[in-house]
Design an enzyme around this catalytic site. Sequence first.
Site, PDB file in Angstrom:
ATOM      1  N   ASP A   9      13.203  25.629   2.373  1.00 29.97           N
ATOM      2  CA  ASP A   9      13.843  24.310   2.409  1.00 29.97           C
ATOM      3  C   ASP A   9      12.963  23.328   3.165  1.00 29.97           C
ATOM      4  OD1 ASP A   9      16.065  25.217   1.115  1.00 29.97           O
ATOM      5  OD2 ASP A   9      17.467  24.907   2.773  1.00 29.97           O
ATOM      6  N   LYS A  44      18.482  20.344  -5.086  1.00 31.75           N
ATOM      7  CA  LYS A  44      19.875  20.764  -5.213  1.00 31.75           C
ATOM      8  C   LYS A  44      20.741  19.658  -5.796  1.00 31.75           C
ATOM      9  CE  LYS A  44      19.901  23.727  -1.076  1.00 31.75           C
ATOM     10  NZ  LYS A  44      20.089  25.071  -1.627  1.00 31.75           N
ATOM     11  N   GLY A  94      22.896  28.034   6.708  1.00 31.85           N
ATOM     12  CA  GLY A  94      22.894  27.239   7.937  1.00 31.85           C
ATOM     13  C   GLY A  94      23.446  27.957   9.148  1.00 31.85           C
ATOM     14  N   ARG A 143      24.505  43.705  -1.032  1.00 31.13           N
ATOM     15  CA  ARG A 143      25.047  45.075  -1.111  1.00 31.13           C
ATOM     16  C   ARG A 143      26.111  45.163  -2.214  1.00 31.13           C
ATOM     17  NH1 ARG A 143      22.911  49.539   1.482  1.00 31.13           N
ATOM     18  NH2 ARG A 143      22.243  49.059   3.592  1.00 31.13           N
ATOM     19  N   GLY A 156      21.076  32.554   5.634  1.00 31.50           N
ATOM     20  CA  GLY A 156      21.128  33.167   6.958  1.00 31.50           C
ATOM     21  C   GLY A 156      19.863  33.907   7.353  1.00 31.50           C
ATOM     22  N   GLY A 213      16.259  28.699   4.435  1.00 26.92           N
ATOM     23  CA  GLY A 213      16.729  27.320   4.542  1.00 26.92           C
ATOM     24  C   GLY A 213      16.405  26.757   5.891  1.00 26.92           C
ATOM     25  N   SER A 214      17.388  26.819   6.787  1.00 23.49           N
ATOM     26  CA  SER A 214      17.222  26.235   8.107  1.00 23.49           C
ATOM     27  C   SER A 214      16.276  27.059   8.974  1.00 23.49           C
ATOM     28  CB  SER A 214      18.595  26.156   8.782  1.00 23.49           C
ATOM     29  OG  SER A 214      19.564  25.718   7.849  1.00 23.49           O
TER      30      SER A 214
END
Lengths: 241, 294
Positions: B24, B81, B153, B165, B214, B235-236
Amino acid sequence: MIKDTKAKDNTNKNGTAINMEADFSGLTIAVLALQGAVSEHMDCLERCGAQALHVRRAGLLQEVDGLIIPGGESTTIGRLSNLFGFGEEVSALAATGKPILGTCAGAILLARRIEGQEPIIPLMNIAVQRNAFGRQRESFETDLAIPALGTEPFCGIFIRAPLIKEAAEGVEVLAAYDKGIVFVREKNLLATSFHPELTDDLRLHRYFLGMALGQQKSIFNCTEVRSYNSGAGIKERNNQI
Amino acid sequence: MVDRGTFRVKKGMAEMQKGGVIMDVTNPEHARIAESSGAVAVMALERVPADIRAMGGVARMADPEMINSIMEAVTIPVMAKCRIGHIAEAQVIQSLGVDYIDESEVLTPADESYHINKHQFTVPFVCGARDLGEALRRIGEGAAMIRTKGEPGTGNVVEAVRHLRVVMEQIRAVQHAPEEELMSLCKQFGAPYSLVLEVRKLGKLPVVNFAAGGIATPADAALMMQLGADGVFVGSGIFKATDPLKRAKAIVEATLHYDDPEVVARVSRGLGEAMSGIDVNLLTDADRMQLRGV
């Protein structure tokens, strides 16, 4: 390693031999697995009867009969290749005469000149332009005439594909699309702009494996296409850099 | 004849991203850092998910000017996005020449009932999923790539693990079930029958499947790859950390050598602080982005 070279040749109308019955079971081909369409090439090799070796680290290329550098992101693969020192090893393999096939990003890696950036493993006397057809929305598939693979057209899948802008002396042009070069051979080295591994057509992989068996001789038969580029240009520009 | 935007061309684009890290970015400078670290693509967005979470309000498609400036800054593919079900945002993004559209739960959904008919676009789509049924519904709508959702996030990998999973477990169930049980499995999973048959034949999803939501450390990336992801979205995790370039490079290497603990250990040394995380158990359902657009 014992190689079966007695298998029957299927010479097609163009006089080029793609052996559809060759036994490739004695061959082990490495697929450079730093990133990209690795499993697709491995599947193709295995479907042809050869052994495919997944290679992520240096030191494994001495024993193989050939190498495929797959498509992916050329900047990523180039960076990782430099980081792990694959350049020398791939060059050493090329010097033994064993075949190397670079598809899309793989072709960029092998080019002596890449527009706008430093070469990565400069083994082939070609100049390439990255993303030459545009962005993803311009990506396409089309039928290509590839006499070396037989009379049936070959489906070329071009994804943010590079174009081979120049092919110097000694480089055979095996296919062109819209006046641009998309498939070349220079002795034991092959490069394509498109992705043969995304189709079910195994002829290009069989051609490559045939080279590993010493059956697929180089033939200069595409003079018509060669006239689109100047053979000497590439060297001159290299000198300027 | 030349065919653009065929499913093979769209799906093939995602196949070229396998084994890679998609990062990101919110400006051209970050995009260049991502490219030089070895990212296979960048996701252009206005704010990273952690900031979207912190700031609240409605999260929308990024400013086309910002997307264009990122496209000009790098030569690797650029993704962007759009909101779930927001056909017009997707059309705008396609018209900009973006390489891949993420119909994403990270943005505020525009339609709570329907997703975009992605078959109508030339540019490929990636969509989030938490289980096999969700993944196959999105593929049925035309998605050419799937990413497990995780909880964006948060810097907490637990939901990404849970979702991957579940997908893997359900693929195994489809593979090993006797044929007469397949229709009931489809009903249970909420999955289209024809695609379930394809999964059974292939032993995997019919398109590339990345992990997302995550992932903050090289070890997180290695974990997701070991669980069977084809690659990772971060992402973050990168630009919320203290040393983004070093962390980005480390995550790229750990994604490649995911099964070599020595490499993961080496690249994890001295990375500085990771983003501060959130315990997902403390989130209310309203704060769980993964519950959007199922």
